[in-house]
Scaffold this motif. Structure first.
Motif, PDB file in Angstrom:
ATOM      1  N   UNK A 254       0.810  -1.209   0.000  1.00  0.00           N
ATOM      2  CA  UNK A 254       0.000   0.000   0.000  1.00  0.00           C
ATOM      3  C   UNK A 254       0.850   1.268   0.000  1.00  0.00           C
ATOM      4  N   UNK A 255       2.131   1.143   0.307  1.00  0.00           N
ATOM      5  CA  UNK A 255       3.024   2.295   0.297  1.00  0.00           C
ATOM      6  C   UNK A 255       3.518   2.645  -1.102  1.00  0.00           C
ATOM      7  N   UNK A 256       3.220   1.794  -2.071  1.00  0.00           N
ATOM      8  CA  UNK A 256       3.571   2.088  -3.450  1.00  0.00           C
ATOM      9  C   UNK A 256       4.906   1.500  -3.880  1.00  0.00           C
ATOM     10  N   UNK A 257       5.187   1.530  -5.202  1.00  0.00           N
ATOM     11  CA  UNK A 257       6.399   0.900  -5.752  1.00  0.00           C
ATOM     12  C   UNK A 257       7.702   1.454  -5.182  1.00  0.00           C
ATOM     13  N   UNK A 258       7.770   2.773  -4.950  1.00  0.00           N
ATOM     14  CA  UNK A 258       9.000   3.327  -4.386  1.00  0.00           C
ATOM     15  C   UNK A 258       9.307   2.685  -3.044  1.00  0.00           C
ATOM     16  N   UNK A 259       8.288   2.566  -2.215  1.00  0.00           N
ATOM     17  CA  UNK A 259       8.523   2.018  -0.881  1.00  0.00           C
ATOM     18  C   UNK A 259       8.605   0.507  -0.868  1.00  0.00           C
ATOM     19  N   UNK A 298       6.450  -6.087 -10.322  1.00  0.00           N
ATOM     20  CA  UNK A 298       6.190  -6.081 -11.760  1.00  0.00           C
ATOM     21  C   UNK A 298       4.693  -5.970 -12.052  1.00  0.00           C
ATOM     22  N   UNK A 299       3.862  -6.267 -11.084  1.00  0.00           N
ATOM     23  CA  UNK A 299       2.426  -6.046 -11.276  1.00  0.00           C
ATOM     24  C   UNK A 299       2.086  -4.555 -11.262  1.00  0.00           C
ATOM     25  N   UNK A 300       2.944  -3.760 -10.612  1.00  0.00           N
ATOM     26  CA  UNK A 300       2.757  -2.304 -10.593  1.00  0.00           C
ATOM     27  C   UNK A 300       3.529  -1.618 -11.708  1.00  0.00           C
ATOM     28  N   UNK A 301       4.228  -2.378 -12.534  1.00  0.00           N
ATOM     29  CA  UNK A 301       5.088  -1.819 -13.579  1.00  0.00           C
ATOM     30  C   UNK A 301       4.252  -1.373 -14.774  1.00  0.00           C
ATOM     31  N   UNK A 302       4.585  -0.198 -15.313  1.00  0.00           N
ATOM     32  CA  UNK A 302       3.902   0.304 -16.515  1.00  0.00           C
ATOM     33  C   UNK A 302       4.824   0.181 -17.715  1.00  0.00           C
ATOM     34  N   UNK A 303       5.927   0.946 -17.710  1.00  0.00           N
ATOM     35  CA  UNK A 303       6.898   0.882 -18.811  1.00  0.00           C
ATOM     36  C   UNK A 303       8.061   1.803 -18.470  1.00  0.00           C
ATOM     37  N   UNK A 304       9.231   1.522 -19.042  1.00  0.00           N
ATOM     38  CA  UNK A 304      10.394   2.367 -18.788  1.00  0.00           C
ATOM     39  C   UNK A 304      10.682   2.432 -17.305  1.00  0.00           C
ATOM     40  N   UNK A 305      10.680   3.654 -16.752  1.00  0.00           N
ATOM     41  CA  UNK A 305      10.844   3.828 -15.305  1.00  0.00           C
ATOM     42  C   UNK A 305       9.520   4.119 -14.609  1.00  0.00           C
ATOM     43  N   UNK A 316       8.225   7.907 -11.515  1.00  0.00           N
ATOM     44  CA  UNK A 316       9.442   7.240 -11.972  1.00  0.00           C
ATOM     45  C   UNK A 316      10.161   6.656 -10.763  1.00  0.00           C
ATOM     46  N   UNK A 317      10.385   5.354 -10.801  1.00  0.00           N
ATOM     47  CA  UNK A 317      10.977   4.663  -9.661  1.00  0.00           C
ATOM     48  C   UNK A 317      12.212   3.904 -10.128  1.00  0.00           C
ATOM     49  N   UNK A 318      13.317   4.123  -9.449  1.00  0.00           N
ATOM     50  CA  UNK A 318      14.552   3.414  -9.772  1.00  0.00           C
ATOM     51  C   UNK A 318      14.673   2.186  -8.864  1.00  0.00           C
TER      52      UNK A 318
END
Length: 623
Positions: A254-259, A298-305, A316-318
């Motif tokens: 729930x904290x999102x891809x960055x976290x 990868x379920x939260x992945x869209x494309x690129x970063x 954008x998440x590294x």
């Protein structure tokens, strides 16, 4: 999951001693260092050379007090974290080159860090028993960066001990003393740190695995007393269990891809440390929950970063390439490992440079670099994703490709970790490019995590893709939630419906607001947002908001075009009899926001033309 399965007796049997724990080659074990690719060696030696004869930046008392005086979290934190990243770079450069020319700067860095009164950041000083603009040296709290600092110094001693001892035996002795006093002893003696979960389980978030993993590293690398090592492992397992128990079965973060990098990713680090320190005897990687935690990214992945960035997350998440690669290998998921390999191939040597000073990840990335270069894996582009507990769905036109439309939408509640007031919010991408967006989060300040959080526009529902009714926005708190949430997907369509009335205060006058999202996959794909609402009284103060990074072009009656610089674009169609369109320009003066979106964002507002007490509107979005 951990402490019930592996009790203290089992830990005593299987835990390696410090002398036998060899997770990576030291600087004296030359073969693996010498076999690294030349381009990678040059990358890290150049980083070390940039800090030769380095004047380590000072950290003053008034710099620390800046947070309490102004709320600024950047000025002090940057100096503190740069010190650690610079030390890590010098250590790796010395291990690769092995000529001794970085050693003086390494010793200076060690000494500077050991001299710091507090290894954490001012924003975490709230954990101290006595509140003051300066840290209390007698209150040895363990927070994120204090734990990370201990791990960095432990790795430095592990990798370079003989070289450091040749210069002075006091260097490693100082590391042992400071780490023991600040981290190892408090970790064993105290149970009141909220992130441990022994007293406040409901508050647990990424802090739990983040702190536990770094404390574990310090114990495994520095602690000579085997009984204390065992006690630390047992305590870590109990604490990690508190965190694991509150994770969603489907692995949603729930904290999102960055976290996720510091939540699910740090959980993986903790489990990997336990696995490695016992020669694989402590192993829970076949548990469905642990596997689902890894798959979230990868379920939260869209494309690129780009990732679906709900909550305190930039678009954008590294995500560290090696973290995804190793997690995927351990749970035998070729999509996850494949996404790691994609990330490495985008960034090459830079992919081994990890944010902050997480030496464990940097070392692992360095020694897996050649292996990842050759790895292919499977496509991370899932057609459909559903997280039932978080009530988040995502769908794209086709499996295995970012071409076409992408939709993500959420229900949930407004008391999530790193919460934004965003029930019923959605984002749309086209050909991997952001079109209708979540603005994300700005630079952290003292307001971000305390009582003034929702005074920040990025947290407010008025700046998410949501209705505004009678000037009322959504409110924060567990009662403000989505109701009657239903998800459905099939080959030609994916949809989610919900009632978002409970997310708003009584002053909004909303009896019911049913919101439905659909991605239609046919010969002419489109996205549909269907709003049906009932109000307590007639009102013309009704607005639908759409946030975008592109200047909206009003093409004609009922049509708005969005287009990026690469000519990817879409059209928003609405009922011109119901709504009048207007656009606000939001100038971005925050560095984090500007890095994500450029100099400005746009807020499209569709406002009701006439007063009504109920309504039914459909917005269609297509290429």
């Amino acid at each position: 999951m951990l402490s019930d399965r592996y009790d203290a007796e089992i830990v005593k049997e299987v835990l390696l001693s410090r002398e036998n724990y060899k997770p990576f080659p030291t600087s004296e074990d030359r073969s693996e260092w010498c076999e690294l690719p030349q381009n990678l060696k040059c990358f890290w030696i150049n980083k070390g050379e940039s800090r030769l004869n380095y004047s380590w930046p000072t950290i003053t008392a008034t710099q620390y007090m800046d947070f309490s005086r102004t709320g600024n979290r950047v000025r002090y934190d940057t100096v503190l974290l740069d010190r650690r990243q610079d030390l890590a770079s010098l250590v790796i450069a010395e291990c690769i080159e092995n000529h001794g020319r970085f050693m003086d700067d390494i010793v200076n860095g060690i000494w500077c860090i050991c001299e710091e009164t507090f290894w954490g950041i001012p924003g975490h000083g709230y954990m101290m028993r006595r509140q003051d603009p300066l840290p209390d040296v007698s209150d040895r709290i363990i927070e994120l960066f204090a734990a990370e600092t201990a791990a960095l110094l432990a790795w430095t001693c592990y990798l370079l001990k003989n070289k450091l001892d040749t210069m002075s035996r006091m260097i490693c002795e100082r590391i042992h003393f400071e780490v023991k006093t600040r981290i190892l002893d408090p970790y064993l003696q105290r149970t009141d740190f909220w992130w441990m979960g022994f007293n406040q389980e409901n508050m647990l978030n990424n802090w739990n695995p983040w702190c536990n993993s770094n404390c574990l590293m310090a114990f495994l690398l520095l602690e000579d007393d085997q009984q204390r090592r065992e006690a630390a492992v047992v305590k870590a397992m109990h604490s990690l269990d508190k965190y694991i128990q509150r994770l969603d079965p489907d692995g949603g973060c729930e904290e999102g891809p960055k976290y996720w990098i510091y939540a699910g990713g740090m959980l993986f680090d903790s489990l990997e440390l336990l696995y490695g320190a016992t020669n694989g005897k402590l192993d829970v990687f076949q548990e469905p929950l642990i596997q689902n935690v890894g798959r979230y990214i990868y379920k939260a992945y869209i494309d690129g970063s780009f990732y679906a960035n709900f909550a305190d997350c930039s678009p954008k998440v590294n995500v560290p390439a090696d973290l995804m690669y190793r997690y995927g290998l351990r749970i035998e998921d070729a999509r996850l490992s494949g996404l790691g390999a994609i990330e490495l191939k985008k960034k090459r040597e830079k992919s081994t440079f990890v944010q902050f000073s997480i030496m464990y990840r940097q070392l692992s990335a360095i020694f897996h670099y050649s292996e990842m270069e050759q790895y292919i894996g499977e496509s991370p582009y899932l057609r459909d994703t559903w997280f039932a507990e978080m009530q988040v769905m995502a769908a794209r036109e086709q499996e295995g490709s970012s071409d076409g439309l992408y939709l993500a939408a959420k229900g949930g509640h407004n008391d999530e970790s790193h919460n934004h007031n965003d029930i019923g919010h959605f984002i749309v991408y086209c050909d991997g490019s952001p079109m209708i967006i979540d603005p994300g989060v700005g630079t952290y300040t003292s307001k971000t995590f305390f009582s003034e959080r929702y005074s920040l526009w990025t947290m407010q529902s008025a700046y998410h893709n949501l209705p505004l009714v009678n000037e009322a926005q959504q409110l924060a708190g567990r009662p403000y939630e989505a109701d009657r949430v239903h998800y459905h997907q099939e080959a030609t369509m994916a949809s989610i419906t919900m009632n978002i009335a409970k997310a708003y205060p009584e002053a909004a006058g909303i009896t019911s607001w049913k919101r439905a999202f659909k991605l239609i996959r046919d010969s002419n794909p489109y996205i549909e947002i269907h709003d049906q609402f009932q109000l307590t009284h007639t009102s013309d103060d009704i607005t639908l908001v759409f946030m975008t990074p592109h200047s909206p072009q009003i093409e004609g009656i009922g049509s708005i075009a969005l287009q990026d610089v690469n000519n990817h674009g879409l059209t928003i169609r609405y009922n011109e009899e119901l709504f009048a369109v207007s656009v606000d320009t939001i100038i971005l003066d925050d560095e984090v926001m500007r890095e994500a979106w450029g100099s400005q964002l746009y807020r499209i507002m569709l406002s009701a033309k006439t007063a009504v007490n109920h309504g039914d509107s459909i917005i269609k979005i297509s290429k």
